[in-house]
Design a protein around this motif. Structure first.
Motif, PDB file in Angstrom:
ATOM      1  N   SER A  60      27.165  44.308  41.976  1.00  8.72           N
ATOM      2  CA  SER A  60      26.460  44.912  40.877  1.00  8.72           C
ATOM      3  C   SER A  60      27.335  45.252  39.512  1.00  8.72           C
ATOM      4  CB  SER A  60      25.699  46.227  41.107  1.00  8.72           C
ATOM      5  OG  SER A  60      25.025  46.681  39.791  1.00  8.72           O
ATOM      6  N   GLY A  61      27.227  44.655  38.276  1.00  9.83           N
ATOM      7  CA  GLY A  61      28.048  45.213  37.214  1.00  9.83           C
ATOM      8  C   GLY A  61      29.289  44.556  37.139  1.00  9.83           C
ATOM      9  N   ILE A  62      29.599  43.833  38.148  1.00  9.13           N
ATOM     10  CA  ILE A  62      31.027  43.275  38.094  1.00  9.13           C
ATOM     11  C   ILE A  62      31.274  42.001  37.488  1.00  9.13           C
ATOM     12  CG2 ILE A  62      33.204  42.745  39.323  1.00  9.13           C
ATOM     13  CD1 ILE A  62      32.418  45.789  39.236  1.00  9.13           C
ATOM     14  N   GLU A  63      31.992  41.610  36.573  1.00 15.47           N
ATOM     15  CA  GLU A  63      32.339  40.057  36.134  1.00 15.47           C
ATOM     16  C   GLU A  63      32.565  39.216  37.135  1.00 15.47           C
ATOM     17  OE1 GLU A  63      31.457  39.058  33.141  1.00 15.47           O
ATOM     18  OE2 GLU A  63      31.384  40.689  31.874  1.00 15.47           O
ATOM     19  N   SER A  64      31.887  38.179  37.294  1.00 12.16           N
ATOM     20  CA  SER A  64      32.297  37.038  37.984  1.00 12.16           C
ATOM     21  C   SER A  64      33.629  36.413  37.653  1.00 12.16           C
ATOM     22  CB  SER A  64      31.180  36.016  38.235  1.00 12.16           C
ATOM     23  OG  SER A  64      31.156  35.414  36.770  1.00 12.16           O
ATOM     24  N   ASP A  65      33.975  36.575  36.317  1.00 20.52           N
ATOM     25  CA  ASP A  65      35.245  35.959  35.767  1.00 20.52           C
ATOM     26  C   ASP A  65      35.917  37.209  35.285  1.00 20.52           C
ATOM     27  OD1 ASP A  65      37.274  35.031  34.651  1.00 20.52           O
ATOM     28  OD2 ASP A  65      36.307  33.680  33.467  1.00 20.52           O
ATOM     29  N   TRP A  66      37.025  37.829  36.357  1.00 17.83           N
ATOM     30  CA  TRP A  66      37.832  39.135  35.921  1.00 17.83           C
ATOM     31  C   TRP A  66      38.478  38.885  34.647  1.00 17.83           C
ATOM     32  CZ3 TRP A  66      39.788  41.478  40.877  1.00 17.83           C
ATOM     33  CH2 TRP A  66      38.721  41.769  41.721  1.00 17.83           C
ATOM     34  N   SER A  67      38.708  37.465  33.981  1.00 16.40           N
ATOM     35  CA  SER A  67      39.522  37.598  33.008  1.00 16.40           C
ATOM     36  C   SER A  67      38.713  38.013  31.682  1.00 16.40           C
ATOM     37  CB  SER A  67      39.821  36.071  32.754  1.00 16.40           C
ATOM     38  OG  SER A  67      38.634  35.211  32.325  1.00 16.40           O
TER      39      SER A  67
END
Length: 374
Positions: A60-67
């Motif tokens: 939840s709420g975490i970008e699939s692309d950390w960049s």
């Protein structure tokens, strides 16, 4: 009676009906009264920030692309992972510290290594405990009647497995990785979560090799043993419109024996009604979200009424946990004016917290690191 008299009489009737409807609405929305709370020795909502499903690096709420992650999000991810690695090191002294440093550097650079602290997992909850944050978590029942901690009713989003939680035994859930620890998301050996040690305020989550261990859905009993009263909990009962009595009773047995602070919440007002009858000393909260659109079915009517807090009379909540963007709605303002406690979900940045501060007293957060106390 002349024409003007009839108009005046009609106006009086409409005014009376409007006042009656308004009074009925106030009665329906009102929280449990302070006098009743005191008499029933009800607990309060603890004054801490609550980590949404723990301090997690996936879900939840975490970008699939950390960049694409912001600076605050990368700090959040780094701290969550650093604490998880510290727990693994405490269980396996052979863990390579240089590899840990390199792993954290990849987070700061925007790269995305394998997850260490998936949402609603023991590593995510341990990280929240070590930071002094409260924890918000979710309950379901497995096929064999075990109370497990997971948000969705299936495993598709968190594990890529479309099966329902209620169709799987806990033994089967233990074989499904939520995310791997220092490994791929599909391979590895399940971490043995129980019994969980909290010696030195660190939970031993990885007794296997860190390269092959993975994290699975935990039991509520193991979460309670891990937290051990160090931080307060918000426990959400997940169910549809029908009250799941087995989940209520099974979870209550565990929570009633737990010595640490906790409150409960649910979207289903029947859950609060159950607690109102059987556990009045427990602080209870109604979850709600704003409703937009036209009402063209009985289900949509119920959703609109729930959004307006018109089912509060069933459970008389102490707090309402509302999607924070709608904290200034008329029902929420009225609930707060009547003495209710507003709780914001889910706040995902410092800016959002600042915007919500005028409307809410407590915050459920993810994606940034607020101060531990409010």
């Amino acid at each position: 009676m002349g024409f003007l008299g009839r108009i005046a009489r009609m106006g009086e009737v409409l005014l009376g009906a409007g006042l009656a409807a308004g009074a009925l609405g106030v009665w329906a929305i009102a929280p449990r009264g302070k006098t009743v709370r005191k008499k029933q020795r009800a607990s309060d909502v603890p004054g801490v920030y609550f980590a949404h499903r723990g301090l997690h690096d996936s879900g939840s709420g975490i970008e699939s692309d950390w960049s694409q992650a912001t600076r605050d999000e990368r700090e959040y991810l780094s701290v969550s992972r650093q604490l998880a690695v510290g727990n693994i090191e405490s269980a396996d002294p052979g863990t390579n510290s240089d590899a840990v440093t390199q792993d954290l550097a990849t987070v700061q650079s925007g790269s995305q290594p394998a997850s260490l602290t998936p949402e609603n997992s023991l590593p995510a909850f341990a990280a929240a405990c070590q930071m002094g944050y409260g924890i918000e978590l979710d309950l379901h029942l497995s096929r064999d009647g075990q109370v497990v901690v997971i948000h969705d009713d299936d495993l598709k989003r968190v594990a890529g497995d479309g099966r329902k939680v209620s169709d799987l035994t806990y033994a089967e859930l233990q074989q499904i990785p939520l995310s791997s620890v220092h490994g791929s998301n599909t391979g590895g050996e399940a971490i043995n979560h129980g019994p969980v040690s909290t010696a030195g305020r660190r939970a031993r989550h990885a007794r296997r090799s860190p390269e092959t261990a993975f994290v699975h859905v935990p039991l509520l009993s193991d979460v309670l043993r891990l937290v051990d009263g160090r931080v307060p909990l918000i426990v959400e009962y997940k169910m549809g419109r029908v009250l799941d009595r087995q989940l209520m009773e099974s979870a209550d047995i565990l929570l009633a024996a737990y010595k640490g602070p906790y409150v409960i919440e649910s979207f289903n007002p029947l859950v609060l009604a159950w607690y109102r009858r059987y556990r009045p000393s427990v602080c209870r909260g109604q979850l709600a979200v704003s409703f937009h659109g036209r009402i063209s079915s009985s289900e949509q009517l119920c959703q609109a009424m729930a959004s307006s807090l018109l089912f509060n009379w069933l459970g008389r909540p102490d707090f309402v946990a509302y999607e924070w963007h709608s904290g200034s709605s008329v029902p929420m303002k009225l609930f707060r004016a009547l003495g209710g406690i507003p709780v914001a979900w889910t706040v995902r940045s410092r800016q959002a917290e600042c915007e919500a501060a005028a409307m809410f007293d407590h915050f459920i957060f993810e994606g940034y690191l607020p101060s531990a106390s409010q």
